[in-house]
Design a protein around this motif. Structure first.
Motif, PDB file in Angstrom:
ATOM      1  N   ASP A  63      13.857 -11.940   6.924  1.00  0.00           N
ATOM      2  CA  ASP A  63      13.018 -11.184   5.993  1.00  0.00           C
ATOM      3  C   ASP A  63      12.207 -10.106   6.716  1.00  0.00           C
ATOM      4  O   ASP A  63      12.043  -8.988   6.205  1.00  0.00           O
ATOM      5  N   LEU A  64      11.680 -10.422   7.892  1.00  0.00           N
ATOM      6  CA  LEU A  64      10.893  -9.442   8.630  1.00  0.00           C
ATOM      7  C   LEU A  64      11.731  -8.250   9.057  1.00  0.00           C
ATOM      8  O   LEU A  64      11.259  -7.105   9.023  1.00  0.00           O
ATOM      9  N   VAL A  65      12.973  -8.478   9.455  1.00  0.00           N
ATOM     10  CA  VAL A  65      13.862  -7.360   9.789  1.00  0.00           C
ATOM     11  C   VAL A  65      14.101  -6.491   8.566  1.00  0.00           C
ATOM     12  O   VAL A  65      14.045  -5.258   8.622  1.00  0.00           O
ATOM     13  N   ALA A  66      14.380  -7.132   7.431  1.00  0.00           N
ATOM     14  CA  ALA A  66      14.622  -6.373   6.202  1.00  0.00           C
ATOM     15  C   ALA A  66      13.384  -5.572   5.803  1.00  0.00           C
ATOM     16  O   ALA A  66      13.489  -4.415   5.369  1.00  0.00           O
ATOM     17  N   LEU A  67      12.216  -6.171   5.943  1.00  0.00           N
ATOM     18  CA  LEU A  67      10.970  -5.495   5.596  1.00  0.00           C
ATOM     19  C   LEU A  67      10.702  -4.316   6.527  1.00  0.00           C
ATOM     20  O   LEU A  67      10.375  -3.208   6.073  1.00  0.00           O
TER      21      LEU A  67
ATOM     22  N   ARG B  57      12.863  -2.658   8.300  1.00  0.00           N
ATOM     23  CA  ARG B  57      13.877  -1.619   8.057  1.00  0.00           C
ATOM     24  C   ARG B  57      13.551  -0.821   6.809  1.00  0.00           C
ATOM     25  O   ARG B  57      13.713   0.406   6.777  1.00  0.00           O
ATOM     26  N   HIS B  58      13.079  -1.506   5.768  1.00  0.00           N
ATOM     27  CA  HIS B  58      12.718  -0.814   4.532  1.00  0.00           C
ATOM     28  C   HIS B  58      11.562   0.151   4.769  1.00  0.00           C
ATOM     29  O   HIS B  58      11.604   1.306   4.326  1.00  0.00           O
ATOM     30  N   ILE B  59      10.530  -0.291   5.462  1.00  0.00           N
ATOM     31  CA  ILE B  59       9.374   0.575   5.719  1.00  0.00           C
ATOM     32  C   ILE B  59       9.797   1.790   6.551  1.00  0.00           C
ATOM     33  O   ILE B  59       9.418   2.926   6.247  1.00  0.00           O
ATOM     34  N   GLU B  60      10.572   1.545   7.596  1.00  0.00           N
ATOM     35  CA  GLU B  60      10.997   2.650   8.471  1.00  0.00           C
ATOM     36  C   GLU B  60      11.851   3.670   7.731  1.00  0.00           C
ATOM     37  O   GLU B  60      11.731   4.886   7.961  1.00  0.00           O
TER      38      GLU B  60
ATOM     39  N   HIS C 265      12.106   4.079   4.166  1.00  0.00           N
ATOM     40  CA  HIS C 265      11.606   4.594   2.897  1.00  0.00           C
ATOM     41  C   HIS C 265      10.208   5.197   2.966  1.00  0.00           C
ATOM     42  O   HIS C 265       9.784   5.886   2.042  1.00  0.00           O
ATOM     43  N   HIS C 266       9.483   4.937   4.041  1.00  0.00           N
ATOM     44  CA  HIS C 266       8.139   5.507   4.193  1.00  0.00           C
ATOM     45  C   HIS C 266       8.008   6.146   5.577  1.00  0.00           C
ATOM     46  O   HIS C 266       7.129   5.777   6.366  1.00  0.00           O
ATOM     47  N   PRO C 267       8.874   7.100   5.903  1.00  0.00           N
ATOM     48  CA  PRO C 267       8.911   7.627   7.282  1.00  0.00           C
ATOM     49  C   PRO C 267       7.612   8.269   7.739  1.00  0.00           C
ATOM     50  O   PRO C 267       7.239   8.132   8.913  1.00  0.00           O
ATOM     51  N   ASP C 268       6.916   8.976   6.868  1.00  0.00           N
ATOM     52  CA  ASP C 268       5.673   9.637   7.280  1.00  0.00           C
ATOM     53  C   ASP C 268       4.594   8.615   7.621  1.00  0.00           C
ATOM     54  O   ASP C 268       3.904   8.730   8.643  1.00  0.00           O
ATOM     55  N   LEU C 269       4.425   7.622   6.766  1.00  0.00           N
ATOM     56  CA  LEU C 269       3.425   6.589   7.025  1.00  0.00           C
ATOM     57  C   LEU C 269       3.863   5.666   8.165  1.00  0.00           C
ATOM     58  O   LEU C 269       3.017   5.152   8.913  1.00  0.00           O
ATOM     59  N   TYR C 270       5.161   5.482   8.317  1.00  0.00           N
ATOM     60  CA  TYR C 270       5.659   4.635   9.403  1.00  0.00           C
ATOM     61  C   TYR C 270       5.238   5.170  10.769  1.00  0.00           C
ATOM     62  O   TYR C 270       5.016   4.392  11.710  1.00  0.00           O
ATOM     63  N   ARG C 271       5.086   6.475  10.894  1.00  0.00           N
ATOM     64  CA  ARG C 271       4.735   7.062  12.192  1.00  0.00           C
ATOM     65  C   ARG C 271       3.399   6.546  12.715  1.00  0.00           C
ATOM     66  O   ARG C 271       3.135   6.594  13.926  1.00  0.00           O
ATOM     67  N   ILE C 272       2.549   6.046  11.831  1.00  0.00           N
ATOM     68  CA  ILE C 272       1.258   5.493  12.276  1.00  0.00           C
ATOM     69  C   ILE C 272       1.471   4.327  13.231  1.00  0.00           C
ATOM     70  O   ILE C 272       0.657   4.080  14.131  1.00  0.00           O
ATOM     71  N   TYR C 273       2.572   3.585  13.069  1.00  0.00           N
ATOM     72  CA  TYR C 273       2.823   2.431  13.923  1.00  0.00           C
ATOM     73  C   TYR C 273       2.981   2.819  15.396  1.00  0.00           C
ATOM     74  O   TYR C 273       2.858   1.962  16.274  1.00  0.00           O
ATOM     75  N   ALA C 274       3.257   4.079  15.679  1.00  0.00           N
ATOM     76  CA  ALA C 274       3.418   4.525  17.060  1.00  0.00           C
ATOM     77  C   ALA C 274       2.158   5.153  17.634  1.00  0.00           C
ATOM     78  O   ALA C 274       2.141   5.528  18.818  1.00  0.00           O
ATOM     79  N   GLU C 275       1.111   5.275  16.846  1.00  0.00           N
ATOM     80  CA  GLU C 275      -0.119   5.885  17.345  1.00  0.00           C
ATOM     81  C   GLU C 275      -0.738   5.004  18.426  1.00  0.00           C
ATOM     82  O   GLU C 275      -0.902   3.799  18.226  1.00  0.00           O
ATOM     83  N   PRO C 276      -1.099   5.571  19.568  1.00  0.00           N
ATOM     84  CA  PRO C 276      -1.530   4.752  20.706  1.00  0.00           C
ATOM     85  C   PRO C 276      -2.898   4.121  20.554  1.00  0.00           C
ATOM     86  O   PRO C 276      -3.180   3.089  21.197  1.00  0.00           O
ATOM     87  N   GLN C 277      -3.766   4.697  19.718  1.00  0.00           N
ATOM     88  CA  GLN C 277      -5.114   4.153  19.588  1.00  0.00           C
ATOM     89  C   GLN C 277      -5.753   4.651  18.294  1.00  0.00           C
ATOM     90  O   GLN C 277      -5.261   5.587  17.665  1.00  0.00           O
ATOM     91  N   PHE C 278      -6.856   3.985  17.919  1.00  0.00           N
ATOM     92  CA  PHE C 278      -7.602   4.412  16.740  1.00  0.00           C
ATOM     93  C   PHE C 278      -9.075   4.086  16.962  1.00  0.00           C
ATOM     94  O   PHE C 278      -9.421   3.025  17.494  1.00  0.00           O
TER      95      PHE C 278
ATOM     96  N   VAL D 296       0.828  -1.204   0.000  1.00  0.00           N
ATOM     97  CA  VAL D 296       0.000   0.000   0.000  1.00  0.00           C
ATOM     98  C   VAL D 296       0.865   1.257   0.000  1.00  0.00           C
ATOM     99  O   VAL D 296       0.617   2.208  -0.759  1.00  0.00           O
ATOM    100  N   PHE D 297       1.885   1.282   0.837  1.00  0.00           N
ATOM    101  CA  PHE D 297       2.748   2.463   0.922  1.00  0.00           C
ATOM    102  C   PHE D 297       3.433   2.741  -0.409  1.00  0.00           C
ATOM    103  O   PHE D 297       3.555   3.892  -0.836  1.00  0.00           O
ATOM    104  N   GLU D 298       3.879   1.677  -1.067  1.00  0.00           N
ATOM    105  CA  GLU D 298       4.549   1.852  -2.358  1.00  0.00           C
ATOM    106  C   GLU D 298       3.560   2.392  -3.390  1.00  0.00           C
ATOM    107  O   GLU D 298       3.911   3.250  -4.216  1.00  0.00           O
ATOM    108  N   ALA D 299       2.318   1.916  -3.346  1.00  0.00           N
ATOM    109  CA  ALA D 299       1.302   2.410  -4.275  1.00  0.00           C
ATOM    110  C   ALA D 299       0.980   3.878  -4.014  1.00  0.00           C
ATOM    111  O   ALA D 299       0.732   4.648  -4.948  1.00  0.00           O
ATOM    112  N   LEU D 300       0.999   4.281  -2.759  1.00  0.00           N
ATOM    113  CA  LEU D 300       0.786   5.692  -2.426  1.00  0.00           C
ATOM    114  C   LEU D 300       1.950   6.549  -2.915  1.00  0.00           C
ATOM    115  O   LEU D 300       1.756   7.651  -3.448  1.00  0.00           O
ATOM    116  N   GLU D 301       3.169   6.049  -2.734  1.00  0.00           N
ATOM    117  CA  GLU D 301       4.357   6.800  -3.165  1.00  0.00           C
ATOM    118  C   GLU D 301       4.361   6.997  -4.673  1.00  0.00           C
ATOM    119  O   GLU D 301       4.803   8.036  -5.173  1.00  0.00           O
TER     120      GLU D 301
END
Length: 382
Positions: free
Chosen positions: A172-176, A178-181, A183-196, A63-68
């Motif tokens: 593979d999970l580490v590589a994935l 690391r890539h998300i963190e 190459h997609h820093p703005d979207l990566y910040r969602i992972y730290a959101e405390p609730q939704f 999804v992130f790549e499609a947005l980029e």
């Protein structure tokens, strides 16, 4: 050809840490420094296991790549199908964002549902909206995984719900992650959101590390009856980013405890030493048929080693190249690499390049090199 170098003598030992990573109950583990890519610890990192909700990391990367690339937009709406609602929504009894049947949900909300709530309905709605079906979307996941070099993982659906053939590895999970963190820093910040909140239902982030005071910034957790409890964690402390993957843990409590211990261990168990600056001579490689018998080897980036605080003698380095190097040699030509080891395990490798050009030597010089090579070859064959 390999040239060894012990690093331990330069760094005296300090007090031993009270917990060692070998004590983890995880069946698979990998701890990596984000800046250098140095492996600080690994245990069966290439042994596959079922990802459960960790498969959603790959879903989000697609999804992130499609947005980029502007193939998608955050305000784009996707319809909640009967399949998505029954398989991953309120009737499913699994992690869900409680999206209403036949409702239209913005992609931005679906992303937050997938990340913060590990929502299966959100992941399925995205998959159907992008590719028409879960199966077709899984094809996109696998295609993107191969592009990223994730050779040990196969995805069958976007949720991680049990499916034959679905597997990941800690490496593979580490590589994935690391890539998300990176190459997609703005979207990566969602992972730290405390609730939704969606559909008037608020759910807290399922990542337990966010509440531990460890500097956690993401990522996610998983559980299957077959593979146990797993976690991908990313922390940032004093400017250093650490990636931790644990798989095959027997309980939620063990997952949280071992992840915390592993991060605390990684933060305190090493001293990071800069061994060489860019352009500084690291060693020399023998040259065959050149005007000079050897050429200096340099790196293009700082060479850093992680030296164990308790056992600095376990840190070592070796220069590896296929030599002697055949002349002519161009300045800047890659001719080898430097391995930094912790114990017997390679922690990180740095490419080494020729510091200068080496032209072909005279006919007589090349003939002498050839004669010496034949002689040495004959001696080695005995």
């Amino acid at each position: 050809m390999a040239l060894g170098l012990s690093l331990g003598a330069a760094f005296p030992a300090t007090a031993a840490e009270p917990w060692a990573p070998e004590q983890t109950k995880a069946k698979q583990a990998l701890v990596l420094d984000g800046e250098t890519g140095a492996i600080l610890f690994e245990k069966d990192a290439d042994q596959p296991f079922r990802p459960a909700s960790l498969a959603k990391l790959m879903t989000m990367e697609v999804v992130f790549e499609a947005l980029e690339t502007k193939k998608l937009a955050l305000d784009q709406n996707f319809r909640v199908s009967d399949h998505a609602w029954r398989t991953g929504g309120a009737p499913s009894g699994t992690s869900t964002m409680f999206a209403k049947l036949k409702s239209d949900v913005p992609l931005e909300a679906l992303i937050r549902g997938t990340i913060v709530q590990a929502a299966n309905d959100a992941a399925i709605v995205i998959a159907e909206g992008m590719a028409g079906s879960e199966e077709a979307f899984a094809g996109l996941m696998n295609e993107r995984a191969r592009q990223l070099g994730l050779t040990g993982s196969t995805f069958v659906n976007p949720t991680g719900l049990p499916a034959e053939g679905q597997k990941v590895t800690a490496r593979d999970l580490v590589a994935l992650a690391r890539h998300i963190e990176e190459h997609h820093p703005d979207l990566y910040r969602i992972y730290a959101e405390p609730q939704f909140e969606w559909n008037k239902i608020t759910q807290r982030n399922r990542n337990p590390l966010l509440q531990e005071g460890l500097g956690a910034t993401g990522m996610g957790t998983g559980y299957t009856e077959a593979s146990g409890y797993s976690i991908v964690g990313v922390t940032e402390k004093e400017g250093h980013t650490t990636f931790v993957v644990l798989g095959g843990l027997p309980s939620i409590a063990d997952r949280q405890a071992d992840a915390r211990r592993m991060i605390e261990w990684a933060d305190g168990a090493f001293r990071r030493e800069t061994l060489f600056q860019p352009g500084q001579t690291v060693g020399a490689a023998a040259v065959y048929g050149g005007l000079v018998p050897s050429v200096a080897m340099v790196a293009r980036e700082p060479i850093r080693a992680f030296v164990p605080q308790a056992k600095p003698e376990e840190a070592s380095a070796r220069i590896v190249y296929d030599g002697p190097i055949q002349a002519p040699v161009a300045a800047g030509q890659k001719i080898g690499h430097l391995d930094i080891l912790i114990g017997r395990q390679v922690s990180v490798s740095y490419d080494l390049f020729a510091a200068r050009a080496v032209e072909q030597g005279t006919f007589a010089g090349r003939a002498l090199d050839a004669a010496q090579e034949l002689a040495f070859g004959w001696i080695r064959a005995l």
